[in-house]
Every structure is written in C-alpha cells, then in structure tokens.
Design a protein around this motif. Structure first.
Motif, short mmCIF file in Angstrom:
data_model
loop_
_atom_site.label_atom_id
_atom_site.label_comp_id
_atom_site.label_asym_id
_atom_site.label_seq_id
_atom_site.Cartn_x
_atom_site.Cartn_y
_atom_site.Cartn_z
N ILE A 15 0.83 -1.20 0.00
CA ILE A 15 0.00 0.00 0.00
C ILE A 15 0.86 1.26 0.00
N GLU B 155 -3.80 -1.75 -4.82
CA GLU B 155 -2.52 -1.03 -4.88
C GLU B 155 -1.42 -1.88 -5.47
N ARG C 40 -1.89 -1.74 -9.23
CA ARG C 40 -1.49 -0.43 -9.77
C ARG C 40 0.02 -0.33 -9.90
N GLU C 41 0.71 -0.72 -8.83
CA GLU C 41 2.15 -0.52 -8.80
C GLU C 41 2.88 -1.49 -9.73
#
Length: 601
Positions: free
Chosen positions: A247, A320, A323-324
């Motif tokens: 996160i 998250e 996304r990363e």
C-alpha cells in the motif's frame, strides 16, 4: 574513499535527473499548488486559463451534494415566513445516507446517535438491528453479517440511488465532532487532491469517444472516489499480505514524529497508512461495488471467519499491488533504470521496493481489482484512534494559554495548530445545527417536549472558538469524527470532553422539537426538495426494514451514561407523562411507565 565519491556522484546524478523529471511533469500538468492548511482550495473555473494537456483532463465525476444545504430536513430560510412551496417540486440533489451497523442498543450506540442528532446528520439507518448471529467464528458471524447487511441495503434501488452519497460507520465507538457540511466539503477536497496525486504518478490515457465525431479525451489512468479511515498498524492481515506491504506511504511528512517515524513496532510513531474499515464514504455505486467483492470473498470463497477489517484491507492491498506492478511493467528504459537506482539507494517511493517479502497475488482473468479506494491519511474526515490518542489534544481555540503546555508535551511538533481551520470558522455556531433558523420562533408550549427551564437551559450563544475540539496536533487537523477503536477506556474518559456533552440533553430535545417549527412545515410542503433523506424523521433512527424508532425507544435506560447530568430518565425528568399521537404510538414517555410506577420505579 573512491566508493564514497562514486555513491556521491550517483546521488547528484539521481537528484539532478529527478529534478528534470519534476520540471517536465510540471510543464505537462500545469503549475504546482501549495496547499495552505488554513484554506480550502477551489478548482478554477475560469474560461481564460491557458490551454494545456491538463486543461483537457477529465476529473473523476464524484456526486456532489448541495453545499448550500445546512440541514437534512429543513429548507433554507425565506424572506417571507408565511410563504408556501410551489406544487410539483422534484428532488434534484443527491441524497446523503448514514448507515450504522448495530444489532442491539447500548450506551455507546446512543452516544454515536446523539452526536449525529445534535450536528444534523441524516437520520441514521441501523443495519442488522435486532438480528441474532449464531455462527461458529470468534464474532459469531456478526462481522460477516455486517458486510452482507450493508451490501443488501445498498443494492435496494427503492432505498438508494447510484449517485447518492453514503457514509458507513461503526456503531459502538464513534462520535461526530463537526457538522456534515464540513464533512462533505472535506470529502471533495480529499478526493480532488488524491486524484491529482494519482495523475502525477500513473499518468493519463486517451479515452475513445463514445459518440461519433466527438474528440478523444485525456483521462487519468486511475481515480479515487471512496474514502476509508487510516490506521497506524496493519491488522489482522499477515505482514507479507499486499494489504500490509503493497500500500502507498502516508502523505504526512516522513519525519513527522522525529527520527523514529515509521519504525515503531508498537505503532505509536508510525504515520497512518493502513486501511481501517470502521469508516467509509463515497458514491453508493462505488461503495456497493466494494461490498459486493467483500461478500464474495467471505461467502463464495468460504472465508466467513475473516471479518470486515481483514477483507476490506485485502481489497485495498490488491488494488494497490495491481497499480504498482502495472506501472513498473510499463516503464521505459529510463524509468526502469531510475526505479532500480532509487531502490538500491533506499530512496524509492514505491512500497514494492521496501526490503520485505510480499505474498504474490494470483491474478484471476476478468476479475476486477480497481475500486477507487483512498485513505484519509491526514485525519481531516476520520480520526482513527488506534495508537493515535497521544497525537490529540482537546483545544479551545480562544485560549492561547494552552500553547506552552502543548509544546512541552509534544516535543516533535514542527508547528502548533493554534488557528481554527477556515471551514470551521465559516460554519454556523455549534448550537445552530440542532435546530436551524430563528429560535425566537421556537414553540414554547408544544405538545412534543414542551420547553422546560430545567431541561432546556442553554447558553445564549457559543462560538466554535469557545468549544473544546479534539485536534490532531501532527496533521494538523480538527477531524469531523472520532473513531475510538483503540483504547476502549477513552469511550468513558473522553466523552465528557466533547463540546456538546454539557448540553447534550437540551440539544437532543431542541433537535426533536424543531420538527414543529414553521420551517419544518415549509420543508414538508416542498416535498423534501432539499432533504438529504427523503424519509424524513428527526430524533430517532430507521432500521434497514424501514421501521422508525424514536430516541426514547432505542436509548431508554442509557441516560446516566450518555447525558451524565443526573436529571433522570428520558421523558420522565419532571414526572411521569405519556403522550401518544393520533395512531396511539407513544412519542413521549414509555409504554412501561405505568407498570414501572406500580413497582415503585
């Protein structure tokens, strides 16, 4: 020495290259804006602004409640108090729903309800009220039932609309501190700032036109719309779970608690960055989508013992992580080199670069992982109290004598938050929300809770500067609500410090009595055009089965712990009296009054 020189050279190169990236980003995205904590930023609507890539950026459309509305029930005052509303009015503003999962009444629930009443939040809807859970898990299934109960309510099109806004809160350890108009404005401010951060980090993409001959739009790759509270420790998920390890870092300064920031195994000196499930706010459509996945995780995947905290943190961690990893996989050669170098030097802002193992996710084809979740890192909306009680002080902002003691008690403070936030300064006074409007017209001889000098005595006026406000000294912020989810002794110790506590009985009575004013009649005539909750109601709660219960019905017997004023049982403070409406329903007093009196009660 050569090694030190080499490292120094790499650092200089890195800083210079990173500065060029920042300059390039600023040239694409327009000027950077420094956020003044004492001012609420507004989005420019000038038609003369210079064109740029950023000017064609389409922000995520978050349903916007009418900020002019000061009360969920009452219409704004009119110059002509005797005017009537025109026929055929339609409600155009989105509704604001307050959902409170609670299976049974107790003093802590009644403190939550009282705080919502005196600040004019929408009438709370109790989820799962009266329902018994008999599961085999540690909570007998109540936490899983909470997920299902909220999801079922949000799925009922007769009760909510997709563009409504919903706030879901824990029922037994939460107190509102500021009115809903401030909560709403801060929600929109937080969403705008979060989406700006996302656009800078993950970039934009072209959106193909849905209508022929329309131009292609530049949109953010990701956007946020649902706000959860933030905690200082990750629990109960495992340390290598994406919920804990993948996160984003907090937006607060990296040294906010001094050199030990984010290294405290007990959590007290950590910045809040982990999801807490006790508070969530956003558009109904988007919140429902999150609860739908949570229901699937606990029911279809046979994980009914994990609870709501675990499952919502897991959903956030998966979002998250996706996304990363996608950002890293789509970088060019320069981006990959910079990522490698910043990771090697320990300067990377990617949580995946931290020196820890992250449990790999198994990505299922076609499964959704993007839910627009963001956390309230700076506790402007939701103050989560676990390991944070030492960050707060109750401050009366007109008393500068407190300043030296605050500085002495909190040596790591970089500044002292001794200026009342602008949005609070602009709000009506604290007493206004329990009964908006001109109180000189308030009925003194009404049937429902007639005025009593003994019970209704209030100061003529207090200002927010005079009210003790729980203040996070490090953010700094005055949170709209307090979630007492850490040390439960605070539920008793801090309750008398809340600004409304000395006046709580009088404010609740005033709140209920306001339904008989001329303004209330105007609101009813207008058909609820400006109501946040079309069902109406003041001084009580709705259940998810559409049953209305008055304050006295829910909170009978809690007076000593809630009001703490020694004035006795609700509705019987000045002797036994019972008032029923046309249909025979008791609206003042209790059905048990006569039986209690027969027992000498």
């Amino acid at each position: 020495m050569p090694l030190c020189l080499a490292i120094s050279g790499l650092l200089l190169l890195l800083l210079g290259w990173k500065s060029m990236i920042k300059v390039r980003l600023l040239s694409l995205n327009g000027p950077a804006h420094r956020i003044d904590r004492q001012k609420i930023p507004t989005r420019s609507t000038s038609a003369t602004s210079s064109p740029s890539v950023a000017s064609s950026f389409i922000p995520y459309a978050v349903p916007k409640l009418h900020e002019e509305i000061e009360s969920p029930l009452l219409v704004p005052e009119t110059k002509d108090d005797n005017s009537t509303a025109p026929m055929g009015l339609q409600k155009t503003n989105p509704s604001f729903h307050l959902l409170v999962p609670a299976t049974e009444p107790n003093p802590n629930l009644c403190k939550t309800l009282l705080s919502s009443f005196v600040l004019a939040y929408p009438p709370p809807t109790l989820i799962n009220y009266g329902k018994k859970f008999d599961g085999d898990s540690w909570d007998k299934g109540s936490h899983t039932g909470k997920i299902r109960g909220v999801y079922d309510y949000l799925s009922n099109k007769n009760k909510v609309a997709d563009d409504d806004t919903v706030l879901v809160i824990d029922g037994y350890d939460l107190w509102f501190q500021l009115p809903p108009v401030i909560m709403i404005k801060r929600y929109h401010q937080l969403i705008n700032e979060a989406n700006d951060r996302l656009r800078r980090r993950y970039g934009t993409e072209l959106k193909k036109p849905e209508v022929a001959d329309s131009r292609t739009e530049v949109v953010a790759k990701y956007s946020q719309s649902v706000v959860f509270g933030a905690d200082k420790l990750c629990w109960p998920n495992a340390a290598d779970d994406p919920a804990c390890a993948a996160i984003p870092y907090s937006t607060l300064p990296k040294d906010i608690y001094g050199p030990l920031t984010d290294t405290d195994s007990e959590g007290f000196l950590n910045r809040p960055r982990f999801l807490n499930s006790g508070t969530v706010m956003g558009p109904v459509k988007d919140v429902r989508a999150i609860y739908e996945v949570a229901v699937r995780k606990v029911e279809e995947e046979n994980r009914g013992t994990i609870g709501d905290q675990f499952v919502f943190a897991e959903i956030f961690g998966e979002q998250e992580y996706q996304r990363e990893t996608q950002r890293q996989s789509t970088q060019g050669a320069g981006g990959r080199w910079y990522e490698w170098l910043s990771t090697a030097l320990g300067t990377s802002d990617s949580p995946l670069a931290a020196n820890q193992t992250i449990k790999n996710m198994t990505v299922a084809a076609g499964r959704r992982y993007e839910f627009g979740i963001v956390l309230d890192y700076e506790s402007k909306m939701f103050q989560t109290m676990t390991h944070s009680a030492n960050d707060l002080e109750f401050i009366t902002y007109n008393d500068s004598a407190l300043l030296p003691s605050i500085i002495e008690k909190h040596p790591h403070l970089k500044s002292t938050p001794f200026a009342l936030p602008i949005d609070i300064q602009k709000a009506h006074g604290p007493f206004w929300y329990s009964s908006p409007g001109n109180h000189s017209l308030e009925p003194k001889n009404s049937l429902l809770l007639p005025h009593s000098d003994y019970l209704d005595d209030l100061p003529e006026r207090i200002d927010w500067y005079d009210a003790p406000l729980a203040t996070n000294l490090y953010s700094p912020s005055v949170p709209a609500l307090l979630h007492i989810n850490g040390d439960k002794s605070l539920l008793n110790d801090w309750w008398p410090s809340m600004w409304y506590h000395p006046y709580s009985r009088a404010l609740v009575r005033r709140y209920i009595r306001s339904t008989q004013t001329r303004k209330a009649a105007q609101a009813a005539a207008a058909g609820g055009q400006t109501w946040w909750d079309m069902r109406g109601g003041r001084g009580g709660v709705w259940t998810d089965n559409a049953v209305w219960m008055s304050w006295g019905e829910v909170c009978k017997g809690t007076e000593e712990e809630v009001f703490q004023d020694g004035k006795g049982r609700w509705g019987r403070e000045e002797g036994s009296r019972k008032v029923t409406n046309y249909f025979g329903t008791v609206i003042v007093g209790d059905e048990d009054d006569e039986r209690d009196e027969g027992k000498g009660g």
